[in-house]
Design a protein around this motif. Sequence first.
Motif, PDB file in Angstrom:
ATOM      1  N   TRP A 261     -28.639 -37.452 119.833  1.00 54.35           N
ATOM      2  CA  TRP A 261     -29.462 -38.285 118.967  1.00 54.35           C
ATOM      3  C   TRP A 261     -30.027 -39.527 119.658  1.00 54.35           C
ATOM      4  O   TRP A 261     -30.482 -40.442 118.998  1.00 54.35           O
ATOM      5  N   ILE A 266     -34.501 -37.093 121.514  1.00 62.06           N
ATOM      6  CA  ILE A 266     -35.658 -37.027 120.616  1.00 62.06           C
ATOM      7  C   ILE A 266     -36.914 -36.694 121.403  1.00 62.06           C
ATOM      8  O   ILE A 266     -37.764 -35.918 120.950  1.00 62.06           O
ATOM      9  N   ARG A 269     -37.040 -33.015 122.112  1.00 63.66           N
ATOM     10  CA  ARG A 269     -37.389 -32.254 120.911  1.00 63.66           C
ATOM     11  C   ARG A 269     -38.873 -32.420 120.587  1.00 63.66           C
ATOM     12  O   ARG A 269     -39.529 -31.472 120.113  1.00 63.66           O
ATOM     13  N   LEU A 273     -41.744 -29.680 119.846  1.00 63.02           N
ATOM     14  CA  LEU A 273     -42.544 -29.657 118.620  1.00 63.02           C
ATOM     15  C   LEU A 273     -44.033 -29.742 118.907  1.00 63.02           C
ATOM     16  O   LEU A 273     -44.844 -29.111 118.212  1.00 63.02           O
ATOM     17  N   ASP A 295     -42.015 -29.215 110.322  1.00 64.93           N
ATOM     18  CA  ASP A 295     -40.871 -29.136 111.226  1.00 64.93           C
ATOM     19  C   ASP A 295     -40.495 -30.529 111.740  1.00 64.93           C
ATOM     20  O   ASP A 295     -39.308 -30.868 111.840  1.00 64.93           O
ATOM     21  N   TYR A 299     -37.001 -32.602 111.200  1.00 64.49           N
ATOM     22  CA  TYR A 299     -36.227 -33.161 112.316  1.00 64.49           C
ATOM     23  C   TYR A 299     -36.054 -34.666 112.158  1.00 64.49           C
ATOM     24  O   TYR A 299     -34.979 -35.208 112.434  1.00 64.49           O
ATOM     25  N   GLU A 302     -33.231 -35.304 109.983  1.00 63.97           N
ATOM     26  CA  GLU A 302     -31.969 -35.076 110.695  1.00 63.97           C
ATOM     27  C   GLU A 302     -31.583 -36.304 111.514  1.00 63.97           C
ATOM     28  O   GLU A 302     -30.418 -36.719 111.535  1.00 63.97           O
TER      29      GLU A 302
END
Length: 387
Positions: A261, A266, A269, A273, A295, A299, A302
């Motif tokens: 995290w 990030i 990710r 994406l 999406d 995320y 999350e």
Amino acid sequence: MSNVAIPPTSPVSRERSMQIKRQSVISAARQVRLLSRAELTKLTGLSPATLTPLVRDLIAEGYLIERGPGTSRAGRPRAMLEFNPRAELVAAVSLEPGRISCEIADSDGAVIAHRTARLGGDIEDTVCRFIPELVGESLPALRGVAIAAPGVSSGGAVRLAPSVGLVEGRPIGESVQRRLGIPVVVDNDVNLMAAGEHAAGAGTDVADLLLLHVADGIGAGLVLDGRVRRGAAGAAGEVGFLPLDPADRGRDGVGAFEARWSENAIAERMVALRPGRRPEAPVRSLIELAHTDQDAAGYLDEVLTAWARLIVSCVCVIDPGRVLLSGAAAQLDDAAVDRVQALVTEIAPATTEVRRAVLGDRAVLHGAVSYALSAAAGGLPNLVPLP
């Protein structure tokens, strides 16, 4: 008549007593800035006979500047004394992945010299070369050095800072202090940020706070009763190592939570994406993409949920009352901050306010000024509120 002999006052005790009185005059003048001798007497509780030689010495040393008479409702106007922030200089050194920066600042936090270079070679050699070069002829006014490192610090030694090449406990504080002959404080960079926000940022009005800093890793700085708390081994606030999920695994000095995290996670990710270049501000980019991409919106939720759970875990133990979001977490927009606040309020056992930190990159500097001035005063690195 009693025959009990009264032992003579120890010269050491007299010297320490005078040092305390001198520091009380400096502290009062630093806070009020412009005041008369009578006001200084009232603020410090010192008698005029004790105060007069102290003020005379502090004027000679440049701490105090005599100004013209101030206004007076009755009687003759009194001569005023002004505190000179340039009489106390501090060096703030920040060790970051790939670079080292050094700033010389006065006691107001105003930077008077700055240098940044690639992090290479011996760290102590670089620090001990930069500081004298930057401070120049003002070296006698240098009161202390604060070194910020992205790792665990205890007793001036740094470990678990692989991004700057400090994994095992290396006593950089002791080495620099011995070579420069000036008090040196070494601490985790997030602790310095927390000290800075408490002294001059979003935490000036509270005695307790937790600063959550999200960057390559995730760490927290804790201030309780106006003091930074470090723990028995200096590892207090290493929240990136919290295993909030059974599947979390950390390695190579990277904690389980921050592996999933952090800003780095990030960013990775985000590339998945929206294929392309890694975003410079991953959290801000994620928020923007979440407005149009389902999406990304999922995320983002999350991420916010994970950060909120981390905050609640801290609240359950220390109840800081206020949590400041720093680093990449400060990129959250109002809606995202409100979402974190709602999640924390729903779960936490105590009222906790969540807001953004406000000093950004300047937080370390203000924390360093606070630390270094306190170290120079001969005490633990408590917080010295900035004007």
